[in-house]
Design a protein around this motif. Sequence first.
Motif, PDB file in Angstrom:
ATOM      1  N   PRO A  78     -23.626 -10.194  10.082  1.00 52.80           N
ATOM      2  CA  PRO A  78     -22.206 -10.193   9.724  1.00 52.80           C
ATOM      3  C   PRO A  78     -21.900 -10.996   8.457  1.00 52.80           C
ATOM      4  O   PRO A  78     -20.817 -10.888   7.900  1.00 52.80           O
ATOM      5  N   THR A  79     -22.866 -11.784   7.996  1.00 55.30           N
ATOM      6  CA  THR A  79     -22.638 -12.548   6.762  1.00 55.30           C
ATOM      7  C   THR A  79     -23.296 -11.860   5.559  1.00 55.30           C
ATOM      8  O   THR A  79     -23.484 -12.483   4.520  1.00 55.30           O
ATOM      9  N   ASP A  80     -23.639 -10.575   5.731  1.00 54.41           N
ATOM     10  CA  ASP A  80     -24.272  -9.787   4.668  1.00 54.41           C
ATOM     11  C   ASP A  80     -23.354  -9.785   3.439  1.00 54.41           C
ATOM     12  O   ASP A  80     -22.271  -9.245   3.451  1.00 54.41           O
ATOM     13  N   ARG A  81     -23.804 -10.435   2.370  1.00 53.00           N
ATOM     14  CA  ARG A  81     -22.995 -10.618   1.158  1.00 53.00           C
ATOM     15  C   ARG A  81     -22.582  -9.302   0.500  1.00 53.00           C
ATOM     16  O   ARG A  81     -21.415  -9.129   0.171  1.00 53.00           O
ATOM     17  N   PRO A  82     -23.510  -8.340   0.289  1.00 59.74           N
ATOM     18  CA  PRO A  82     -23.084  -7.079  -0.332  1.00 59.74           C
ATOM     19  C   PRO A  82     -22.017  -6.343   0.483  1.00 59.74           C
ATOM     20  O   PRO A  82     -21.091  -5.766  -0.060  1.00 59.74           O
ATOM     21  N   ARG A  83     -22.122  -6.387   1.797  1.00 55.29           N
ATOM     22  CA  ARG A  83     -21.130  -5.715   2.654  1.00 55.29           C
ATOM     23  C   ARG A  83     -19.785  -6.421   2.529  1.00 55.29           C
ATOM     24  O   ARG A  83     -18.751  -5.782   2.429  1.00 55.29           O
ATOM     25  N   GLU A  84     -19.812  -7.744   2.516  1.00 55.45           N
ATOM     26  CA  GLU A  84     -18.580  -8.515   2.354  1.00 55.45           C
ATOM     27  C   GLU A  84     -17.922  -8.171   1.015  1.00 55.45           C
ATOM     28  O   GLU A  84     -16.707  -7.964   0.941  1.00 55.45           O
ATOM     29  N   GLU A  85     -18.723  -8.070  -0.039  1.00 57.09           N
ATOM     30  CA  GLU A  85     -18.183  -7.725  -1.357  1.00 57.09           C
ATOM     31  C   GLU A  85     -17.631  -6.312  -1.368  1.00 57.09           C
ATOM     32  O   GLU A  85     -16.606  -6.039  -1.996  1.00 57.09           O
ATOM     33  N   ALA A  86     -18.282  -5.390  -0.662  1.00 59.85           N
ATOM     34  CA  ALA A  86     -17.798  -4.009  -0.582  1.00 59.85           C
ATOM     35  C   ALA A  86     -16.438  -3.957   0.112  1.00 59.85           C
ATOM     36  O   ALA A  86     -15.541  -3.223  -0.306  1.00 59.85           O
ATOM     37  N   LEU A  87     -16.281  -4.746   1.174  1.00 56.77           N
ATOM     38  CA  LEU A  87     -14.992  -4.790   1.874  1.00 56.77           C
ATOM     39  C   LEU A  87     -13.902  -5.391   0.982  1.00 56.77           C
ATOM     40  O   LEU A  87     -12.778  -4.897   0.947  1.00 56.77           O
ATOM     41  N   ARG A  88     -14.239  -6.429   0.249  1.00 56.65           N
ATOM     42  CA  ARG A  88     -13.265  -7.025  -0.676  1.00 56.65           C
ATOM     43  C   ARG A  88     -12.862  -6.021  -1.757  1.00 56.65           C
ATOM     44  O   ARG A  88     -11.704  -5.926  -2.121  1.00 56.65           O
ATOM     45  N   ALA A  89     -13.841  -5.266  -2.260  1.00 59.33           N
ATOM     46  CA  ALA A  89     -13.546  -4.253  -3.275  1.00 59.33           C
ATOM     47  C   ALA A  89     -12.644  -3.169  -2.703  1.00 59.33           C
ATOM     48  O   ALA A  89     -11.712  -2.712  -3.368  1.00 59.33           O
ATOM     49  N   LEU A  90     -12.888  -2.778  -1.454  1.00 59.79           N
ATOM     50  CA  LEU A  90     -12.053  -1.768  -0.801  1.00 59.79           C
ATOM     51  C   LEU A  90     -10.614  -2.257  -0.678  1.00 59.79           C
ATOM     52  O   LEU A  90      -9.676  -1.530  -0.991  1.00 59.79           O
ATOM     53  N   VAL A  91     -10.446  -3.501  -0.239  1.00 57.54           N
ATOM     54  CA  VAL A  91      -9.098  -4.074  -0.123  1.00 57.54           C
ATOM     55  C   VAL A  91      -8.430  -4.113  -1.497  1.00 57.54           C
ATOM     56  O   VAL A  91      -7.270  -3.729  -1.658  1.00 57.54           O
ATOM     57  N   ALA A  92      -9.185  -4.545  -2.507  1.00 56.49           N
ATOM     58  CA  ALA A  92      -8.627  -4.635  -3.859  1.00 56.49           C
ATOM     59  C   ALA A  92      -8.204  -3.269  -4.371  1.00 56.49           C
ATOM     60  O   ALA A  92      -7.145  -3.128  -4.991  1.00 56.49           O
ATOM     61  N   CYS A  93      -9.011  -2.245  -4.119  1.00 56.64           N
ATOM     62  CA  CYS A  93      -8.675  -0.903  -4.613  1.00 56.64           C
ATOM     63  C   CYS A  93      -7.409  -0.369  -3.953  1.00 56.64           C
ATOM     64  O   CYS A  93      -6.582   0.247  -4.609  1.00 56.64           O
ATOM     65  N   HIS A  94      -7.269  -0.594  -2.666  1.00 60.31           N
ATOM     66  CA  HIS A  94      -6.076  -0.101  -1.990  1.00 60.31           C
ATOM     67  C   HIS A  94      -4.825  -0.869  -2.402  1.00 60.31           C
ATOM     68  O   HIS A  94      -3.728  -0.328  -2.345  1.00 60.31           O
ATOM     69  N   ALA A  95      -4.997  -2.105  -2.820  1.00 63.02           N
ATOM     70  CA  ALA A  95      -3.852  -2.901  -3.251  1.00 63.02           C
ATOM     71  C   ALA A  95      -3.563  -2.725  -4.740  1.00 63.02           C
ATOM     72  O   ALA A  95      -2.568  -3.230  -5.242  1.00 63.02           O
ATOM     73  N   ALA A  96      -4.431  -2.007  -5.428  1.00 62.18           N
ATOM     74  CA  ALA A  96      -4.329  -1.880  -6.881  1.00 62.18           C
ATOM     75  C   ALA A  96      -3.131  -1.049  -7.308  1.00 62.18           C
ATOM     76  O   ALA A  96      -2.665  -0.185  -6.578  1.00 62.18           O
TER      77      ALA A  96
ATOM     78  N   TYR B 204       0.837  -1.184   0.000  1.00 64.32           N
ATOM     79  CA  TYR B 204       0.000   0.000   0.000  1.00 64.32           C
ATOM     80  C   TYR B 204       0.876   1.240   0.000  1.00 64.32           C
ATOM     81  O   TYR B 204       1.845   1.333   0.737  1.00 64.32           O
ATOM     82  N   THR B 205       0.510   2.204  -0.842  1.00 63.00           N
ATOM     83  CA  THR B 205       1.264   3.447  -0.882  1.00 63.00           C
ATOM     84  C   THR B 205       0.895   4.334   0.297  1.00 63.00           C
ATOM     85  O   THR B 205       1.671   5.180   0.685  1.00 63.00           O
ATOM     86  N   ALA B 206      -0.292   4.157   0.855  1.00 60.68           N
ATOM     87  CA  ALA B 206      -0.740   4.963   1.991  1.00 60.68           C
ATOM     88  C   ALA B 206      -1.425   4.049   3.001  1.00 60.68           C
ATOM     89  O   ALA B 206      -2.653   4.008   3.090  1.00 60.68           O
ATOM     90  N   PRO B 207      -0.631   3.292   3.795  1.00 60.43           N
ATOM     91  CA  PRO B 207      -1.249   2.335   4.716  1.00 60.43           C
ATOM     92  C   PRO B 207      -2.184   2.980   5.732  1.00 60.43           C
ATOM     93  O   PRO B 207      -3.206   2.398   6.082  1.00 60.43           O
ATOM     94  N   ALA B 208      -1.880   4.186   6.197  1.00 60.75           N
ATOM     95  CA  ALA B 208      -2.752   4.839   7.174  1.00 60.75           C
ATOM     96  C   ALA B 208      -4.113   5.128   6.555  1.00 60.75           C
ATOM     97  O   ALA B 208      -5.158   4.956   7.200  1.00 60.75           O
ATOM     98  N   GLU B 209      -4.126   5.547   5.295  1.00 58.90           N
ATOM     99  CA  GLU B 209      -5.384   5.813   4.601  1.00 58.90           C
ATOM    100  C   GLU B 209      -6.180   4.520   4.434  1.00 58.90           C
ATOM    101  O   GLU B 209      -7.389   4.492   4.622  1.00 58.90           O
ATOM    102  N   TYR B 210      -5.481   3.443   4.094  1.00 64.14           N
ATOM    103  CA  TYR B 210      -6.124   2.136   3.937  1.00 64.14           C
ATOM    104  C   TYR B 210      -6.784   1.707   5.239  1.00 64.14           C
ATOM    105  O   TYR B 210      -7.950   1.319   5.266  1.00 64.14           O
ATOM    106  N   ILE B 211      -6.059   1.801   6.328  1.00 63.65           N
ATOM    107  CA  ILE B 211      -6.590   1.385   7.628  1.00 63.65           C
ATOM    108  C   ILE B 211      -7.767   2.264   8.020  1.00 63.65           C
ATOM    109  O   ILE B 211      -8.795   1.766   8.495  1.00 63.65           O
ATOM    110  N   ALA B 212      -7.667   3.579   7.802  1.00 60.85           N
ATOM    111  CA  ALA B 212      -8.774   4.485   8.126  1.00 60.85           C
ATOM    112  C   ALA B 212     -10.018   4.128   7.313  1.00 60.85           C
ATOM    113  O   ALA B 212     -11.128   4.106   7.851  1.00 60.85           O
ATOM    114  N   ASP B 213      -9.837   3.840   6.023  1.00 59.38           N
ATOM    115  CA  ASP B 213     -10.976   3.460   5.179  1.00 59.38           C
ATOM    116  C   ASP B 213     -11.603   2.160   5.656  1.00 59.38           C
ATOM    117  O   ASP B 213     -12.830   2.026   5.696  1.00 59.38           O
ATOM    118  N   MET B 214     -10.781   1.187   6.007  1.00 56.54           N
ATOM    119  CA  MET B 214     -11.296  -0.094   6.492  1.00 56.54           C
ATOM    120  C   MET B 214     -12.053   0.087   7.802  1.00 56.54           C
ATOM    121  O   MET B 214     -13.138  -0.470   7.981  1.00 56.54           O
TER     122      MET B 214
END
Length: 99
Positions: free
Chosen positions: A26-44, A5-15
Amino acid sequence: AGMEYTAPAEYIADMLEELSEWKGDPTDRPREEALRALVACHAAIKAGQSLSYEEMRRLVRELLTTNSPAVCPHGDPIILTLSAPEIDRRFQRKPQRED
């Protein structure tokens, strides 16, 4: 390859913000997908970031193994098809005439 991550503090704050807004099942599928997308974007790989030839090859190989290689996790297109006239227009070239 690990996630860098180029900005780990920003990533952690977003998460943390995303998780703090997570209410209900907690097993809400759309929320889980949103979190995966967030992780993917920060790692992109970001615009302007330099890659070696081998990194580019590996990236394309990995992309083509996904279920939807034409879109990012948010649904934005990452593979586009351009016609020859469109390429000419974007490079400000006069179209080739077929005689």
